[in-house]
Design an enzyme around this catalytic site. Sequence first.
Site, PDB file in Angstrom:
ATOM      1  N   GLU A  53       0.806  -1.217   0.000  1.00  0.00           N
ATOM      2  CA  GLU A  53       0.000   0.000   0.000  1.00  0.00           C
ATOM      3  C   GLU A  53       0.843   1.272   0.000  1.00  0.00           C
ATOM      4  OE1 GLU A  53      -0.575  -2.633   1.849  1.00  0.00           O
ATOM      5  OE2 GLU A  53      -2.691  -3.204   1.678  1.00  0.00           O
ATOM      6  N   PHE A  85     -11.502  -7.102  14.014  1.00  0.00           N
ATOM      7  CA  PHE A  85     -10.437  -7.559  13.127  1.00  0.00           C
ATOM      8  C   PHE A  85     -10.110  -6.469  12.102  1.00  0.00           C
ATOM      9  CE2 PHE A  85      -9.206  -9.879   9.165  1.00  0.00           C
ATOM     10  CZ  PHE A  85      -7.944 -10.263   9.608  1.00  0.00           C
ATOM     11  N   GLN A  86      -8.844  -6.161  11.978  1.00  0.00           N
ATOM     12  CA  GLN A  86      -8.356  -5.142  11.046  1.00  0.00           C
ATOM     13  C   GLN A  86      -8.978  -3.770  11.275  1.00  0.00           C
ATOM     14  OE1 GLN A  86      -8.431  -6.924   7.067  1.00  0.00           O
ATOM     15  NE2 GLN A  86      -6.372  -7.706   7.488  1.00  0.00           N
ATOM     16  N   LYS A  95     -17.393  -0.713   5.938  1.00  0.00           N
ATOM     17  CA  LYS A  95     -17.848  -1.704   4.969  1.00  0.00           C
ATOM     18  C   LYS A  95     -19.369  -1.662   4.777  1.00  0.00           C
ATOM     19  CE  LYS A  95     -17.312  -6.473   3.572  1.00  0.00           C
ATOM     20  NZ  LYS A  95     -16.582  -7.730   3.759  1.00  0.00           N
ATOM     21  N   MET A 152      24.348   8.626   2.238  1.00  0.00           N
ATOM     22  CA  MET A 152      24.175   9.899   2.925  1.00  0.00           C
ATOM     23  C   MET A 152      24.438   9.744   4.418  1.00  0.00           C
ATOM     24  SD  MET A 152      23.784  13.001   2.407  1.00  0.00           S
ATOM     25  CE  MET A 152      22.865  13.601   0.995  1.00  0.00           C
TER      26      MET A 152
HETATM   27  C1  LIG Z   1      12.450   5.387   5.120  1.00  0.00           C
HETATM   28  C2  LIG Z   1      13.729   6.036   5.482  1.00  0.00           C
HETATM   29  N1  LIG Z   1      14.547   5.502   6.402  1.00  0.00           N
HETATM   30  C3  LIG Z   1      15.724   6.096   6.711  1.00  0.00           C
HETATM   31  C4  LIG Z   1      16.093   7.266   6.109  1.00  0.00           C
HETATM   32  C5  LIG Z   1      17.407   7.931   6.478  1.00  0.00           C
HETATM   33  N2  LIG Z   1      18.297   7.983   5.340  1.00  0.00           N
HETATM   34  C6  LIG Z   1      18.452   9.071   4.562  1.00  0.00           C
HETATM   35  S1  LIG Z   1      19.487   8.841   3.294  1.00  0.00           S
HETATM   36  C7  LIG Z   1      19.786   7.252   3.750  1.00  0.00           C
HETATM   37  C8  LIG Z   1      20.718   6.388   2.960  1.00  0.00           C
HETATM   38  C9  LIG Z   1      20.195   6.058   1.632  1.00  0.00           C
HETATM   39  O1  LIG Z   1      21.037   5.122   1.049  1.00  0.00           O
HETATM   40  P1  LIG Z   1      20.935   4.796  -0.494  1.00  0.00           P
HETATM   41  O2  LIG Z   1      19.532   4.552  -0.875  1.00  0.00           O
HETATM   42  O3  LIG Z   1      21.895   3.701  -0.800  1.00  0.00           O
HETATM   43  O4  LIG Z   1      21.387   6.126  -1.188  1.00  0.00           O
HETATM   44  P2  LIG Z   1      22.795   6.877  -1.192  1.00  0.00           P
HETATM   45  O5  LIG Z   1      22.761   7.888  -0.099  1.00  0.00           O
HETATM   46  O6  LIG Z   1      23.872   5.861  -0.972  1.00  0.00           O
HETATM   47  O7  LIG Z   1      22.855   7.502  -2.528  1.00  0.00           O
HETATM   48  C10 LIG Z   1      19.071   6.933   4.903  1.00  0.00           C
HETATM   49  C11 LIG Z   1      19.134   5.646   5.588  1.00  0.00           C
HETATM   50  C12 LIG Z   1      15.198   7.798   5.163  1.00  0.00           C
HETATM   51  N3  LIG Z   1      15.445   8.948   4.530  1.00  0.00           N
HETATM   52  N4  LIG Z   1      14.049   7.167   4.850  1.00  0.00           N
END
Ligand SMILES: Cc1ncc(C[n+]2csc(CCOP(=O)(O)OP(=O)(O)O)c2C)c(N)n1
Lengths: 163, 569
Positions: free
Chosen positions: B50, B112-113, B162, B478
């Site tokens: 979803e 439920f749900q 529902k 990042m």
């Molecule tokens: C759902 C979610 N969880 C955690 C984060 C924190 N976060 C920001 S950038 C990042 C790393 C992303 O890694 P990747 O997709 O490999 O991209 P890169 O930075 O290596 O280009 C994380 C964990 C986020 N933005 N979103």
Amino acid sequence: MRHVISLLLENEAGALSRVSGLFSARAYNIESLTVAPTEDASMSRMTIITRGSDDVVEQITKQLNKLVEVVKVVDLSESGHLERELMLAKVRAVGKDREEMKRMADIFRGNIIDVTDSSYVVELTGNSGKLDAFLGAIDASLILETVRTGVCGIGRGDRILKI
Amino acid sequence: MVLSGAEIVVRCLQEEKVEYVFGYPGGAVLYIYDELFKQEKVRHVLVRHEQGAVHAADGYARSTDRVGVALVTSGPGVTNAVTGIATAYCDSSPVVVISGQVPTAAIGQDAFQEVDTVGITRPCVKHNFLVKDVREIAPTLKKAFYLAKSGRPGPVVVDIPKDVSAKKCEYAYPKSIAMRSYNPVTKGHQGQIRKAVQLLLDAKRPMVYSGGGVILSEAAEALTRLVRSLGCPVTNTLMGLGGYPGTDGQFLGMPGMHGTYEANMAMQYCDVLLAIGARFDDRVIGDPADFARVARKIIHVDIDPSSISKRVKVDVPIVGSVSSVLEDMLKLLDENPQRPDAAALEPWWKQIAEWRGRDCLAYDRDAPVIKPQFVVEKLYEVTGGDAFVTTDVGQHQMWAAQFYKFDKPRHWVTSGGLGTMGFGLPAAMGVRIAHPDAQVACVTGESSIQMCIQELSTCKQYRLPIKIVNLNNRYLGMVRQWQQLFHGNRYAESYMDALPDFARLAEAYGHVGMRIDKPGDVEGALREAFKRRKDLVFLDFQTDQTENVYPMVKGGKGLTDMILSSEDL
Ligand SMILES: Cc1ncc(C[n+]2csc(CCOP(=O)(O)OP(=O)(O)O)c2C)c(N)n1
């Protein structure tokens, strides 16, 4: 600074939680909040007492206005307004305290609305300061319980909050 | 005409000219699915999660000027959708989410749900409704679409128990809607607009800073005319990219934490700043106190009064729709005999040229490993700058924003406000479905892509030939960058071990997979991928593991306090 914010909102399920949720989500302060339907049953009127800098209060009014169910918002404290709060105080009333309590209720222009052989319920309206003063004036050990409605406010004279 | 609630839902969608609903069925929405099944006007796209449904609806909305629609079941259907809803909320994207709810009589019984959908979603929607009476379905949906799209757009959730979707009533779709509590302003205050135009004409160092509001308000063309006639520099925020042509000489690139040196310096040292459809977000101006250190006049145009004077005090606030205010400004500018101060603009542009001379986006072009920036540059070339680009969140997102030049609005689809990893692929599905002949690329990272990778299956079912550009640095890049810069190189849990072979994974889903290891193969692989017009191609680029995004303004620092390269560390 303390502000008295008054709003009209749709009298719908959930409208109250949108307002209270906004305050908690944005870490705004709520000192008291009162709400009840108006003469037009489709609408509720709410009074919120909050504290914050001018910037914060400006944001509060803007954010409240943004809520879809909020019809109108005013900051009553921007000019002349009246505030009233109702308190019910259950106090011990035995022996010499019984007479003293009656006198204090009279001085504060309260009504005794329930009487048992050991207690009174005193009904008091006024601004919050007056209610605090009453509680300060009586012996704390005699206070059995208190309940306050929170403040409701209205503008003086020609200032009218209506749609 | 007497219809069931479910029939009414589908009728309303038809009335709103909804072409696609992104959804996932379950008990509480079975009546609605039954009615969708019986007709052909509204088509349904079956996602695999979803969250993907809402991101896809969101991507559809962002790349068009329309409302995206998602349909989910009660309980886990809704909770899975919440990340998507919050993502749309943070970027003001018009999405209507219809959710099933347990039958009215079961509400509050821990059925439920059952979850309190209205309660769970309240802080991340523009508005939401629980429809308790079948007669309320049509007016509620009418309101939902109106709310989602008007004013400052945003997601609206309509929760339908529902039994309400089973009950019958007389149906008529309301022609129009009026809500006494909701009347967004569109026309800006004329006196304020006049003041703004005068300030801009008198300015010695004018600067325009525009955001997502320009895109949402379909005002890119008007903005472009305004900036050209003022002859001043312009920057577009992450959400505003494409609001002004990225290849134009007056464009300084993106501002903010990973903005260009010239954009940030011009934001700070201009004497008149026109902020339009932007909100002085913390990722854009850094420390507001530092930003306010320099005196300049600020004009702020926004449809949301609460965005104005929230983080930055402004001199000329203008509440109104960006497009309407821009048109009014253009008209006043036309009528005014005064022209921008050419004598002042010349040294201003000279100053800007000097800032540009820092070449803040430079990277090592001779590296033996694939530089992620290089991949985005090649993507730009290969697609002729004309692709729709979605992203996930992280370094790759910033490189895509810095190196792909958007000349048109609505071609850049990224999760800015919430920063949702997992957004890119499902958003790309929505984009491609809205633009069935367009080139659609999803620039992602090996970590983000795994957050909604299941949608590869949806792409197969609906033949969505998205090109997935995976900048695979084997790191939560990042996160690693922040750990390197601010946590003494302690890379806590940011290495992505045990990665799948993405090319083979894509193949397992029935797509084409490619792994690219050498810089010399980058362009060829991209060309090959885009030549395959019918295939989803997963391009797994093995990129430099240690590359960082520069420039960088550290969180909480002033906008001009930029780290320009690893040499500044
Ligand atoms: C759902 C979610 N969880 C955690 C984060 C924190 N976060 C920001 S950038 C990042 C790393 C992303 O890694 P990747 O997709 O490999 O991209 P890169 O930075 O290596 O280009 C994380 C964990 C986020 N933005 N979103």
